[in-house]
Design a protein around this motif. Structure first.
Motif, PDB file in Angstrom:
ATOM      1  N   ASP A 122       0.817  -1.351  -0.012  1.00  0.00           N
ATOM      2  CA  ASP A 122      -0.016  -0.104  -0.200  1.00  0.00           C
ATOM      3  C   ASP A 122       0.843   1.238   0.208  1.00  0.00           C
ATOM      4  O   ASP A 122       2.182   1.201   0.460  1.00  0.00           O
ATOM      5  CB  ASP A 122      -1.062  -0.133   1.296  1.00  0.00           C
ATOM      6  CG  ASP A 122      -2.128  -1.174   1.256  1.00  0.00           C
ATOM      7  OD1 ASP A 122      -2.274  -1.515   0.025  1.00  0.00           O
ATOM      8  OD2 ASP A 122      -2.359  -1.660   2.315  1.00  0.00           O
ATOM      9  N   LEU A 123       0.797   2.354  -0.644  1.00  0.00           N
ATOM     10  CA  LEU A 123       1.207   3.495  -0.958  1.00  0.00           C
ATOM     11  C   LEU A 123       0.646   4.608  -0.273  1.00  0.00           C
ATOM     12  O   LEU A 123      -0.555   4.803  -0.409  1.00  0.00           O
ATOM     13  CB  LEU A 123       1.735   3.624  -2.178  1.00  0.00           C
ATOM     14  CG  LEU A 123       2.341   2.330  -3.057  1.00  0.00           C
ATOM     15  CD1 LEU A 123       2.534   2.826  -4.545  1.00  0.00           C
ATOM     16  CD2 LEU A 123       3.972   2.335  -2.332  1.00  0.00           C
ATOM     17  N   PHE A 124       1.478   5.804   0.191  1.00  0.00           N
ATOM     18  CA  PHE A 124       0.896   6.953   0.270  1.00  0.00           C
ATOM     19  C   PHE A 124       1.885   7.988  -0.356  1.00  0.00           C
ATOM     20  O   PHE A 124       2.981   7.743  -0.448  1.00  0.00           O
ATOM     21  CB  PHE A 124       0.728   7.223   1.813  1.00  0.00           C
ATOM     22  CG  PHE A 124       2.038   7.559   2.528  1.00  0.00           C
ATOM     23  CD1 PHE A 124       2.369   8.570   3.059  1.00  0.00           C
ATOM     24  CD2 PHE A 124       2.616   6.343   3.058  1.00  0.00           C
ATOM     25  CE1 PHE A 124       3.566   8.679   3.746  1.00  0.00           C
ATOM     26  CE2 PHE A 124       3.999   6.341   4.185  1.00  0.00           C
ATOM     27  CZ  PHE A 124       4.197   7.791   4.154  1.00  0.00           C
ATOM     28  N   THR A 125       1.190   9.204  -0.485  1.00  0.00           N
ATOM     29  CA  THR A 125       2.068  10.163  -1.332  1.00  0.00           C
ATOM     30  C   THR A 125       1.955  11.510  -0.442  1.00  0.00           C
ATOM     31  O   THR A 125       0.941  11.885   0.056  1.00  0.00           O
ATOM     32  CB  THR A 125       1.364  10.403  -2.585  1.00  0.00           C
ATOM     33  OG1 THR A 125       1.124   9.433  -3.226  1.00  0.00           O
ATOM     34  CG2 THR A 125       2.112  11.554  -3.487  1.00  0.00           C
ATOM     35  N   CYS A 126       3.217  12.145  -0.631  1.00  0.00           N
ATOM     36  CA  CYS A 126       3.368  13.603   0.096  1.00  0.00           C
ATOM     37  C   CYS A 126       4.108  14.357  -0.943  1.00  0.00           C
ATOM     38  O   CYS A 126       4.560  14.156  -2.151  1.00  0.00           O
ATOM     39  CB  CYS A 126       4.550  13.232   1.242  1.00  0.00           C
ATOM     40  SG  CYS A 126       3.935  11.970   2.642  1.00  0.00           S
ATOM     41  N   VAL A 127       3.953  15.591  -0.633  1.00  0.00           N
ATOM     42  CA  VAL A 127       4.470  16.682  -1.529  1.00  0.00           C
ATOM     43  C   VAL A 127       6.136  17.102  -1.006  1.00  0.00           C
ATOM     44  O   VAL A 127       6.046  17.360   0.328  1.00  0.00           O
ATOM     45  CB  VAL A 127       3.790  17.972  -1.510  1.00  0.00           C
ATOM     46  CG1 VAL A 127       4.544  18.880  -2.296  1.00  0.00           C
ATOM     47  CG2 VAL A 127       2.469  17.805  -2.007  1.00  0.00           C
ATOM     48  N   LEU A 128       7.067  16.680  -1.533  1.00  0.00           N
ATOM     49  CA  LEU A 128       8.473  16.972  -1.215  1.00  0.00           C
ATOM     50  C   LEU A 128       8.659  18.457  -1.255  1.00  0.00           C
ATOM     51  O   LEU A 128       7.983  19.307  -1.579  1.00  0.00           O
ATOM     52  CB  LEU A 128       9.329  16.235  -2.126  1.00  0.00           C
ATOM     53  CG  LEU A 128       9.249  14.698  -2.535  1.00  0.00           C
ATOM     54  CD1 LEU A 128      10.232  14.185  -3.382  1.00  0.00           C
ATOM     55  CD2 LEU A 128       9.492  13.933  -1.129  1.00  0.00           C
TER      56      LEU A 128
END
Length: 152
Positions: A122-128
């Motif tokens: 499972d993946l999650f995304t953030c703003v670098l």
């Protein structure tokens, strides 16, 4: 004669006081100017560094797939091939997140991230910090806030 000596002593003391006061005022002005200059330099350098660190829209069309929920972990950069060799406007954030997670899932599938083929976590995304998206595997305890990153 004692009055004359007292007069000159008083005059001499007044001159010393004025010189001392003028020197103190000059030192204060010098400190203020140094502080103002240092502050201005810091603001300009910070602004310049911020401008250098920000990714362009072209660079933001790519994403970074991380092997672990840590920005120091091994990573792979991914992006979609531009249509007709031209990268258009940056898509909406929801579309960018979907594309980034799909690209990273494909990278996990072929073993480009994580090393083992077939297993996609499972993946999650953030703003670098530079505006690109970072995609991380869910570990149950880490999120964008824990990584000091923005939520998309």
């Amino acid at each position: 004669m004692a009055d004359v000596d007292e007069y000159y002593a008083a005059q001499f003391e007044e001159i010393r006081r004025r010189i001392s006061a003028r020197g103190a005022a000059q030192r204060r002005r010098s400190r203020i100017m140094t502080l103002a200059g240092s502050t201005l330099a810091a603001v300009l350098l910070t602004g310049g560094a911020f401008a250098v660190v920000q990714a362009t829209d072209t660079e933001k069309s790519g994403s970074v797939c991380y092997q672990a929920a840590d920005t120091d972990s091994a990573s792979t950069e991914v992006s979609a091939a531009p249509t007709d060799g031209v990268i258009g406007e940056l898509p909406a954030m929801a579309d960018r997140v979907t594309a980034a997670e799909n690209q990273c899932a494909a990278s996990w599938q072929i073993g480009a991230v994580g090393g083992a083929t077939g297993r996609v976590p499972d993946l999650f995304t953030c703003v670098l910090a530079d505006g690109r998206l970072g995609v991380f595997p869910v570990d149950g305890r880490t999120d964008c806030l824990a990584l000091n990153l923005g939520k998309p």
